[in-house]
Design a protein around this motif. Structure first.
Motif, PDB file in Angstrom:
ATOM      1  N   LYS A  14       1.125  -1.202  -0.136  1.00  0.00           N
ATOM      2  CA  LYS A  14       0.002   0.084   0.066  1.00  0.00           C
ATOM      3  C   LYS A  14       0.908   1.157   0.255  1.00  0.00           C
ATOM      4  O   LYS A  14       0.524   2.092  -0.596  1.00  0.00           O
ATOM      5  CB  LYS A  14      -1.006   0.024   1.041  1.00  0.00           C
ATOM      6  N   ASP A  15       1.883   0.988   0.579  1.00  0.00           N
ATOM      7  CA  ASP A  15       2.818   2.443   0.712  1.00  0.00           C
ATOM      8  C   ASP A  15       3.579   2.418  -0.481  1.00  0.00           C
ATOM      9  O   ASP A  15       3.854   3.688  -0.995  1.00  0.00           O
ATOM     10  CB  ASP A  15       4.113   2.095   1.919  1.00  0.00           C
ATOM     11  N   GLN A  16       3.775   1.472  -1.136  1.00  0.00           N
ATOM     12  CA  GLN A  16       4.444   1.534  -2.497  1.00  0.00           C
ATOM     13  C   GLN A  16       3.684   2.199  -3.549  1.00  0.00           C
ATOM     14  O   GLN A  16       3.757   2.900  -4.473  1.00  0.00           O
ATOM     15  CB  GLN A  16       4.817   0.318  -3.022  1.00  0.00           C
ATOM     16  N   VAL A  17       2.019   1.904  -3.542  1.00  0.00           N
ATOM     17  CA  VAL A  17       1.185   2.307  -4.337  1.00  0.00           C
ATOM     18  C   VAL A  17       0.757   3.756  -4.221  1.00  0.00           C
ATOM     19  O   VAL A  17       0.881   4.509  -4.996  1.00  0.00           O
ATOM     20  CB  VAL A  17      -0.383   1.909  -4.015  1.00  0.00           C
ATOM     21  N   ILE A  18       1.013   4.271  -2.774  1.00  0.00           N
ATOM     22  CA  ILE A  18       0.827   5.786  -2.291  1.00  0.00           C
ATOM     23  C   ILE A  18       2.136   6.482  -2.925  1.00  0.00           C
ATOM     24  O   ILE A  18       1.921   7.449  -3.552  1.00  0.00           O
ATOM     25  CB  ILE A  18       0.814   5.804  -1.065  1.00  0.00           C
ATOM     26  N   LYS A  19       3.204   5.704  -2.797  1.00  0.00           N
ATOM     27  CA  LYS A  19       4.557   6.452  -3.346  1.00  0.00           C
ATOM     28  C   LYS A  19       4.334   6.489  -4.825  1.00  0.00           C
ATOM     29  O   LYS A  19       4.968   7.531  -5.307  1.00  0.00           O
ATOM     30  CB  LYS A  19       5.662   5.684  -2.711  1.00  0.00           C
ATOM     31  N   THR A  20       4.065   5.479  -5.456  1.00  0.00           N
ATOM     32  CA  THR A  20       3.873   5.587  -6.923  1.00  0.00           C
ATOM     33  C   THR A  20       2.919   6.747  -7.265  1.00  0.00           C
ATOM     34  O   THR A  20       3.252   7.341  -8.234  1.00  0.00           O
ATOM     35  CB  THR A  20       3.500   4.265  -7.456  1.00  0.00           C
ATOM     36  N   GLU A  36       2.221   9.372  -5.830  1.00  0.00           N
ATOM     37  CA  GLU A  36       2.889  10.560  -5.471  1.00  0.00           C
ATOM     38  C   GLU A  36       3.625  10.998  -6.698  1.00  0.00           C
ATOM     39  O   GLU A  36       4.140  12.172  -6.996  1.00  0.00           O
ATOM     40  CB  GLU A  36       3.640  10.809  -4.184  1.00  0.00           C
ATOM     41  N   THR A  37       4.778   9.991  -6.964  1.00  0.00           N
ATOM     42  CA  THR A  37       5.686   9.968  -8.108  1.00  0.00           C
ATOM     43  C   THR A  37       4.737  10.328  -9.508  1.00  0.00           C
ATOM     44  O   THR A  37       5.317  11.291 -10.099  1.00  0.00           O
ATOM     45  CB  THR A  37       6.320   8.699  -8.323  1.00  0.00           C
ATOM     46  N   VAL A  38       3.697   9.782  -9.742  1.00  0.00           N
ATOM     47  CA  VAL A  38       2.954  10.269 -10.861  1.00  0.00           C
ATOM     48  C   VAL A  38       2.573  11.796 -10.568  1.00  0.00           C
ATOM     49  O   VAL A  38       2.454  12.492 -11.824  1.00  0.00           O
ATOM     50  CB  VAL A  38       1.872   9.177 -11.017  1.00  0.00           C
ATOM     51  N   MET A  39       1.867  11.928  -9.493  1.00  0.00           N
ATOM     52  CA  MET A  39       1.481  13.182  -9.271  1.00  0.00           C
ATOM     53  C   MET A  39       2.823  14.313  -9.544  1.00  0.00           C
ATOM     54  O   MET A  39       2.434  15.381  -9.991  1.00  0.00           O
ATOM     55  CB  MET A  39       0.878  13.537  -7.962  1.00  0.00           C
ATOM     56  N   ARG A  40       3.943  13.977  -9.117  1.00  0.00           N
ATOM     57  CA  ARG A  40       5.033  14.958  -9.204  1.00  0.00           C
ATOM     58  C   ARG A  40       5.302  15.157 -10.740  1.00  0.00           C
ATOM     59  O   ARG A  40       5.662  16.268 -11.381  1.00  0.00           O
ATOM     60  CB  ARG A  40       6.142  14.358  -8.391  1.00  0.00           C
ATOM     61  N   ALA A  41       5.261  13.808 -11.462  1.00  0.00           N
ATOM     62  CA  ALA A  41       5.342  14.249 -12.614  1.00  0.00           C
ATOM     63  C   ALA A  41       4.410  14.911 -13.617  1.00  0.00           C
ATOM     64  O   ALA A  41       4.536  15.799 -14.327  1.00  0.00           O
ATOM     65  CB  ALA A  41       5.442  12.750 -13.485  1.00  0.00           C
ATOM     66  N   LEU A  56      -0.486   2.293 -11.907  1.00  0.00           N
ATOM     67  CA  LEU A  56       0.183   2.763 -10.783  1.00  0.00           C
ATOM     68  C   LEU A  56       0.991   1.208 -10.540  1.00  0.00           C
ATOM     69  O   LEU A  56       1.967   1.267  -9.593  1.00  0.00           O
ATOM     70  CB  LEU A  56      -0.465   2.904  -9.610  1.00  0.00           C
ATOM     71  N   GLY A  57       0.695   0.166 -10.916  1.00  0.00           N
ATOM     72  CA  GLY A  57       1.160  -1.255 -10.531  1.00  0.00           C
ATOM     73  C   GLY A  57       0.247  -2.433 -10.959  1.00  0.00           C
ATOM     74  O   GLY A  57      -0.867  -2.144 -11.338  1.00  0.00           O
ATOM     75  N   GLU A  58       0.545  -3.380 -10.594  1.00  0.00           N
ATOM     76  CA  GLU A  58      -0.273  -4.718 -10.699  1.00  0.00           C
ATOM     77  C   GLU A  58      -0.221  -5.458  -9.516  1.00  0.00           C
ATOM     78  O   GLU A  58       0.866  -5.791  -8.856  1.00  0.00           O
ATOM     79  CB  GLU A  58       0.188  -5.441 -12.130  1.00  0.00           C
ATOM     80  N   VAL A  59      -1.366  -5.718  -9.001  1.00  0.00           N
ATOM     81  CA  VAL A  59      -1.497  -6.576  -7.748  1.00  0.00           C
ATOM     82  C   VAL A  59      -1.710  -8.046  -8.151  1.00  0.00           C
ATOM     83  O   VAL A  59      -2.798  -8.533  -8.930  1.00  0.00           O
ATOM     84  CB  VAL A  59      -2.764  -5.996  -6.889  1.00  0.00           C
ATOM     85  N   GLN A  60      -0.943  -8.956  -7.761  1.00  0.00           N
ATOM     86  CA  GLN A  60      -1.133 -10.213  -8.355  1.00  0.00           C
ATOM     87  C   GLN A  60      -0.595 -11.273  -6.865  1.00  0.00           C
ATOM     88  O   GLN A  60       0.341 -10.466  -6.260  1.00  0.00           O
ATOM     89  CB  GLN A  60      -0.498 -10.846  -9.204  1.00  0.00           C
ATOM     90  N   VAL A  61      -0.963 -12.454  -6.477  1.00  0.00           N
ATOM     91  CA  VAL A  61      -0.377 -13.457  -5.755  1.00  0.00           C
ATOM     92  C   VAL A  61       0.681 -14.180  -6.533  1.00  0.00           C
ATOM     93  O   VAL A  61       0.390 -14.958  -7.327  1.00  0.00           O
ATOM     94  CB  VAL A  61      -1.431 -14.169  -5.187  1.00  0.00           C
ATOM     95  N   SER A 110      13.631   2.847 -10.625  1.00  0.00           N
ATOM     96  CA  SER A 110      13.137   3.945  -9.913  1.00  0.00           C
ATOM     97  C   SER A 110      12.416   5.119 -10.532  1.00  0.00           C
ATOM     98  O   SER A 110      13.060   5.436 -11.582  1.00  0.00           O
ATOM     99  CB  SER A 110      14.383   4.440  -8.916  1.00  0.00           C
ATOM    100  N   ASN A 111      11.362   5.629 -10.156  1.00  0.00           N
ATOM    101  CA  ASN A 111      10.716   6.548 -10.884  1.00  0.00           C
ATOM    102  C   ASN A 111      10.506   6.123 -12.302  1.00  0.00           C
ATOM    103  O   ASN A 111      10.776   7.220 -12.956  1.00  0.00           O
ATOM    104  CB  ASN A 111      11.398   7.956 -10.664  1.00  0.00           C
TER     105      ASN A 111
END
Length: 641
Positions: free
Chosen positions: A247-253, A255-260, A360-365, A425-426
């Motif tokens: 979840k933290d990674q999703v939020i960080k991603t 935020e990265t997209v928003m910064r872009a 923002l990413g892909e969630v998978q097991v 990264s980014n």
């Protein structure tokens, strides 16, 4: 009394009514309930009644009945408690309190507390002197075995082993065909057709031996199950922690997209300001020129108007002569080029599509290699050939670290004498490298961000900080050429040579040998791995074996298969989260899975999976499998077949 209370609460309580069993009945699944509670529950399960079975309230397993055509009440009434439950009920159930406290059982029912003096092992009750006389006068009871209670004996007299069917008959025989303790009457009536009936005396040692063996098996199973429970609880915590990390990674991603996006916004706003400023500057300059022209025309207008209205013809002709033959400059201002307009050009459909397709990413097991229901699928490949490499890379080993949330793949490029790192990264891919003094062999992970690398030809072990770029920390000089390398603890390394020493040296972080561990048949250690139990696993191509020993040198197993499974060139080793072993066999192009005890499980990867001469192997925290092959690192995930 405390033991009786504990047994009653834990083993003699019906889970339906939460009271001590009343007329207990045990189902085929070995769960026990009060007959009245079980009957009420059965009535609430019409499907089970229709199937002519009694459902278990705990596990839902169905118990078949002997007479399906009889009423449900008879189904339940015919059920008997297990021997264990019946024994516990006899010893600790209702009515035994008086026995334990040596109070007459008969008087207790009358509300009296007369001390007991004797115990009947057949009736399983205690009597005072008066009640004992009444007991002995009853027909059929006078021959019961009665023992006197002494003041020094605070435990109940051992009960006689009486037949459950013929209550007055002692159990003297055991039917091995039916596995049932019986009396002589049962033997002559119910077990006439049975072929193997023996005496209790001769059967008891065998039964006791089998039960003792079962106790040992149960103890082993309890220990294994308890370990599994501990591991599952730890896994649950890891899953929860991993969920928060993701979840933290999703939020960080995000935020990265928003910064872009904000950078794009700032750039567009800057472009608008720049274009607007240029346009305004041109307009201001033109405006100033127009104002000067207007002022000049005004002056000429006034001068000419004064001459025309002057009474002096000489002044008028003087003005006229100064104009010459040309008339005043009548400019057509409408022909001036129009000022440019700043516009923002964007394709809303394209923008909308880009937003919809934004990932923002892909969630998978990601499943573990240990589950044999899942097979490896190539996830991606890392090509370790870089500009500036003098030779085609030969990746001898690989490990994966997570540095500040960034997954970093570290490889040892033998041919180019370089340690290389790869990460993203980014939304950008990066690689960096650290030039070593000579050929690197094996990588040992020291902690989350530190590794050690063996450089045998220089008799060195270098420690490196991964930032995520590789940064040299120290160079440890050794007294031997160490090829295989693993971390035994934060302050100790396990290192192996190629000098037929048949031992692994344990070094401190200065390179000093603390002790040596015998590895049996392994003379030239090609690869070492330390398990979570601190056992050492060592491979060698010459003897085509895999050996595991404890950190004290005790043998755990030796894996030297023959025939089709014979090893040709065993090399890289790693272990899974459950302790299974993954072994690379360079010559047969395989990654082989073994149990902790060295038993073959399966070939995880083969040549059919595109694997050619694998060398190094590792697993990351997400269950992805990394295997080195020539200049490549192939990364596999596991999916259901």
């Amino acid at each position: 009394m405390a033991t009786a209370k504990k047994l009653t609460e834990n083993h003699l309580t019906c889970v339906i009514c939460s009271e001590v069993f009343t007329d207990p009945a045990t189902l085929q699944c070995h769960h026990t309930f009060c007959k009245s509670c079980l009957l009420k529950y059965t009535y609430t399960q019409p499907e089970a009644v229709q199937a002519k079975s009694i459902p278990c309230p705990s596990c839902r397993q169905l118990t078949s009945v002997t007479n399906p055509d009889s009423p449900v009440e008879e189904w339940v009434s015919q059920l008997k408690p297990s021997h264990v439950i019946q024994g516990l009920m006899d010893d600790f159930g209702p009515g035994t309190r008086a026995v334990e406290e040596h109070v007459c059982s008969v008087c207790t029912k009358q509300g009296k507390t007369t001390p007991a003096t004797s115990c009947c092992s057949v009736c399983d009750v205690v009597f005072c002197e008066g009640c004992l006389q009444m007991h002995n006068m009853m027909p059929g009871l006078s021959d019961h075995e009665v023992a006197h209670l002494s003041d020094h004996t605070k435990t109940k007299v051992k009960r006689r082993f009486m037949c459950q069917v013929h209550r007055d008959e002692k159990v003297k025989l055991f039917c091995k065909d039916c596995k049932q303790a019986i009396c002589t009457i049962c033997s002559s009536i119910r077990h006439r057709a049975c072929k193997d009936v023996d005496t209790i005396e001769s059967t008891t040692p065998l039964v006791k031996e089998q039960l003792t063996s079962k106790i040992e098996r149960l103890r082993i199973n309890m220990t294994a199950t308890n370990n599994n429970i501990t591991w599952r609880k730890s896994t649950i915590q890891d899953v929860k922690s991993n969920s928060q990390t993701l979840k933290d990674q999703v939020i960080k991603t995000r935020e990265t997209v928003m910064r872009a996006i904000l950078r794009k916004e700032k750039q567009l706003l800057g472009d608008i300001d720049k274009a607007t400023d240029e346009q305004l500057h041109a307009l201001q300059a033109d405006l100033q020129s127009q104002e000067i022209e207007l002022q000049m025309y005004q002056q000429q207008y006034e001068f000419t108007a004064n001459a025309v209205t002057s009474d002096c013809e000489m002044d008028m002709y003087a003005v006229y002569e100064s104009m010459g033959e040309t008339s005043p400059d009548n400019r057509d201002t409408d022909n001036r080029p129009a000022a440019g307009r700043v516009v923002l050009t964007h394709d809303l459909d394209k923008l909308s599509k880009a937003v919809d397709e934004l990932q923002l990413g892909e969630v998978q097991v990601v499943h573990d290699v240990c589950d044999t229901e899942f097979s490896p699928v190539l996830h991606h490949t890392i090509d370790c050939k870089e500009d500036g490499d003098g030779k085609d890379p030969s990746v001898r080993d690989v490990t994966v670290l997570t540095v500040d949330g960034i997954k970093v793949t570290v490889v040892a490029d033998y041919n180019n004498k370089i340690l290389k790192t790869y990460y993203t990264s980014n939304f950008k891919s990066f690689h960096n490298q650290l030039l070593l003094s000579n050929y690197p062999w094996q990588i040992a992970k020291l902690c989350k961000i530190q590794i050690a690398v063996s450089v045998p030809s220089r008799m060195e072990i270098v420690t490196v900080n991964v930032t995520p770029d590789p940064v040299l920390l120290s160079t440890i000089k050794t007294s031997k050429q160490y090829f295989a390398l693993a971390s035994l603890s934060p302050s100790q390394l396990a290192a192996g040579t190629d000098r037929q020493s048949h031992s692994v040296d344990i070094l401190d972080m200065t390179g000093r040998i603390l002790r040596s561990i015998n590895t049996g048949v392994i003379g030239n250690q090609d690869h070492i791995h330390v398990t979570r139990n601190n056992n050492l696993i060592v491979s060698e191509r010459d003897v085509k074996s895999l050996v595991s020993v404890t950190s004290e040198g005790a043998a755990v197993f030796t894996y030297t298969p023959t025939g089709d499974r014979a090893l040709t060139y065993p090399w890289g080793i790693t272990t899974t989260s459950t302790g299974d072993i993954l072994l690379v066999d360079y010559g047969s192009h395989k990654v082989i899975q073994l149990t902790q005890s060295g038993q073959f499980v399966r070939d995880v990867l083969t040549r059919q999976d595109g694997l050619e001469h694998p060398v190094g192997v590792c697993l990351d925290g997400d269950g992805l499998l990394y295997v080195t092959s020539a200049r490549y690192v192939k990364v596999f995930k596991f999916c259901r077949r």
